[in-house]
Write a protein that holds these residues in place. Structure first.
Motif, short mmCIF file in Angstrom:
data_model
loop_
_atom_site.label_atom_id
_atom_site.label_comp_id
_atom_site.label_asym_id
_atom_site.label_seq_id
_atom_site.Cartn_x
_atom_site.Cartn_y
_atom_site.Cartn_z
N HIS A 144 -10.21 -31.00 -48.95
CA HIS A 144 -10.53 -29.96 -49.94
C HIS A 144 -10.96 -30.64 -51.23
N TYR A 145 -12.05 -30.15 -51.78
CA TYR A 145 -12.48 -30.65 -53.08
C TYR A 145 -12.36 -29.54 -54.10
N TYR A 146 -11.93 -29.92 -55.29
CA TYR A 146 -11.71 -28.92 -56.34
C TYR A 146 -12.59 -29.20 -57.54
N ARG A 147 -13.05 -28.11 -58.16
CA ARG A 147 -13.77 -28.27 -59.43
C ARG A 147 -13.41 -27.11 -60.34
N LEU A 148 -13.65 -27.32 -61.62
CA LEU A 148 -13.38 -26.28 -62.59
C LEU A 148 -14.28 -25.10 -62.33
N ASN A 149 -13.73 -23.91 -62.37
CA ASN A 149 -14.55 -22.73 -62.21
C ASN A 149 -15.02 -22.30 -63.59
N GLN A 150 -16.32 -22.25 -63.78
CA GLN A 150 -16.81 -21.88 -65.11
C GLN A 150 -16.81 -20.38 -65.23
N GLN A 151 -15.77 -19.91 -65.90
CA GLN A 151 -15.60 -18.47 -66.01
C GLN A 151 -16.42 -17.94 -67.17
N ASN A 152 -16.40 -16.66 -67.25
CA ASN A 152 -16.90 -15.91 -68.39
C ASN A 152 -16.54 -16.62 -69.71
N LEU A 153 -17.53 -16.78 -70.54
CA LEU A 153 -17.35 -17.43 -71.84
C LEU A 153 -16.29 -16.76 -72.69
N PHE A 154 -16.07 -15.50 -72.45
CA PHE A 154 -15.20 -14.72 -73.33
C PHE A 154 -13.78 -14.62 -72.82
N GLU A 155 -13.48 -15.42 -71.84
CA GLU A 155 -12.16 -15.35 -71.22
C GLU A 155 -11.04 -15.37 -72.25
N LEU A 156 -11.16 -16.30 -73.19
CA LEU A 156 -10.16 -16.45 -74.24
C LEU A 156 -10.04 -15.16 -75.05
N LEU A 157 -11.19 -14.60 -75.39
CA LEU A 157 -11.20 -13.37 -76.18
C LEU A 157 -10.67 -12.20 -75.37
N ASP A 158 -11.02 -12.16 -74.10
CA ASP A 158 -10.53 -11.08 -73.24
C ASP A 158 -9.02 -11.06 -73.26
N GLU A 159 -8.45 -12.26 -73.10
CA GLU A 159 -7.00 -12.34 -73.05
C GLU A 159 -6.40 -11.86 -74.36
N PHE A 160 -7.02 -12.26 -75.45
CA PHE A 160 -6.51 -11.85 -76.75
C PHE A 160 -6.63 -10.34 -76.93
N GLU A 161 -7.71 -9.78 -76.43
CA GLU A 161 -7.85 -8.33 -76.58
C GLU A 161 -6.80 -7.57 -75.78
N ARG A 162 -6.46 -8.14 -74.64
CA ARG A 162 -5.37 -7.50 -73.87
C ARG A 162 -4.07 -7.54 -74.67
N MET A 163 -3.87 -8.65 -75.36
CA MET A 163 -2.68 -8.78 -76.19
C MET A 163 -2.69 -7.74 -77.31
N CYS A 164 -3.84 -7.59 -77.92
CA CYS A 164 -3.97 -6.58 -78.98
C CYS A 164 -3.66 -5.19 -78.44
N ASP A 165 -4.13 -4.93 -77.22
CA ASP A 165 -3.86 -3.62 -76.63
C ASP A 165 -2.35 -3.41 -76.47
N SER A 166 -1.65 -4.45 -76.02
CA SER A 166 -0.19 -4.31 -75.87
C SER A 166 0.45 -3.99 -77.21
N VAL A 167 0.07 -4.73 -78.22
CA VAL A 167 0.67 -4.51 -79.54
C VAL A 167 0.34 -3.11 -80.03
N ARG A 168 -0.92 -2.73 -79.85
CA ARG A 168 -1.33 -1.40 -80.29
C ARG A 168 -0.48 -0.32 -79.62
N TYR A 169 -0.26 -0.49 -78.32
CA TYR A 169 0.55 0.47 -77.60
C TYR A 169 1.98 0.51 -78.14
N LEU A 170 2.56 -0.65 -78.34
CA LEU A 170 3.94 -0.70 -78.86
C LEU A 170 4.04 0.00 -80.21
#
Lengths: 154, 154
Positions: B85-111
């Motif tokens: 098996h060979y492994y390589r980095l999967n080049q994800q969506n550029l906004f992955e970091l931002l997506d994650e942060f927005e999910r966090m904002c959604d949690s806080v907003r809900y709370l």
DNA sequence: TATTTAGTTTAATCGCGATTGAACTAAAAA
DNA sequence: TTTTTAGTTCAATCGCGATTAAACTAAATA
């Protein structure tokens, strides 16, 4: 359309646990999150040490340790009155959440930048991808600086 | 001004540990971060299972478990060739970091939103403060949507 | 078919942070 | 001065995730 007291109470308890879970997910002790939750949802916004440990059913020991940490991090403010301590939520900078995220972006930017420096082939697939991410981060920061100003000048 | 091979190697090793620390701080196993670091910094951008465990000095067991998780989360891509098996980095969506942060904002907003709902006094100090934060989050999201479009249309 | 090899599975361990309980301290109250 | 009370300190425990070692599986090779 008024809410019954017991509805409110059980709603509060559920929410306190949600706060606990959220804060745990960002690296706090569960109890720290639950305390913040309690200070957030309770109608009286200033609670004594005793009220906190009784409502959350936690030991004096953990309450003492966790509250000290929360106070030192300026998340909670303490008022001494007689020999009692009262605690309330410290209303921090509105952008606290964003600040933390920007620090995270800085870490990532540093990691990717250093990675590119160490690459023999600056045109490799990963190097190019990392450059794009760095670009996006830089745009993000510009965009945020603008937004902060807009919010502050209202 | 060329970099010596041993400089590069030790720089890589340090950076791999930095990746490990960063990913640990956002909730990954340290080994997961170090694997991502290795796949990021190494000049050959596709590495075999053996190369990974030898370079990082980790057991086959942890490598197997952690790689399976990374693949299932689409952070790493796997290519099978023969019985390797060979492994390589999967080049994800550029906004992955931002997506994650927005999910966090959604949690806080809900709370915060739920907290306000449960308050008897919607004009209490905390209720007002929470409303301001919710406002800031909403502005942030608008601002981000604009920036994403700008980046995408370049 | 027998053997080697690549990777998986799983039981055991290791380390560590969170939490508690109980002894302790300091200060207020009696 | 003695007693009570509020909170602190700290040793012990609990639970849990990360990691490993070793047995195991399946497939390629000889």
């Amino acid at each position: 359309m008024t809410m019954l007291d017991n509805e409110r109470l059980s709603g509060q308890n559920r929410l306190i646990d949600d706060f606990g879970a959220y804060f745990e997910s960002i690296g706090f002790q569960p109890i720290a999150g639950r305390i913040i939750g309690l200070l957030s949802v309770s109608d009286r916004e200033e609670l004594s040490f005793d009220e906190i440990i009784n409502r959350l059913k936690i030991s004096k020991g953990s309450a003492s340790v966790v509250l000290r940490r929360l106070v030192s991090e300026c998340r909670v403010a303490v008022v001494e009155s007689g020999r009692r301590h009262y605690y309330r939520l410290n209303q921090q900078n509105l952008f606290e959440l964003l600040d933390e995220f920007e620090r995270m972006c800085d870490s990532v930017r540093y990691l990717l930048n250093t990675t590119i420096d160490l690459k023999t082939d600056k045109e490799s697939s990963n190097a190019k991808y990392f450059n794009q991410i760095i670009n996006t981060i830089d745009r993000y920061k510009t965009s945020m600086a603008t937004m902060r100003q807009a919010v502050q000048t209202i």
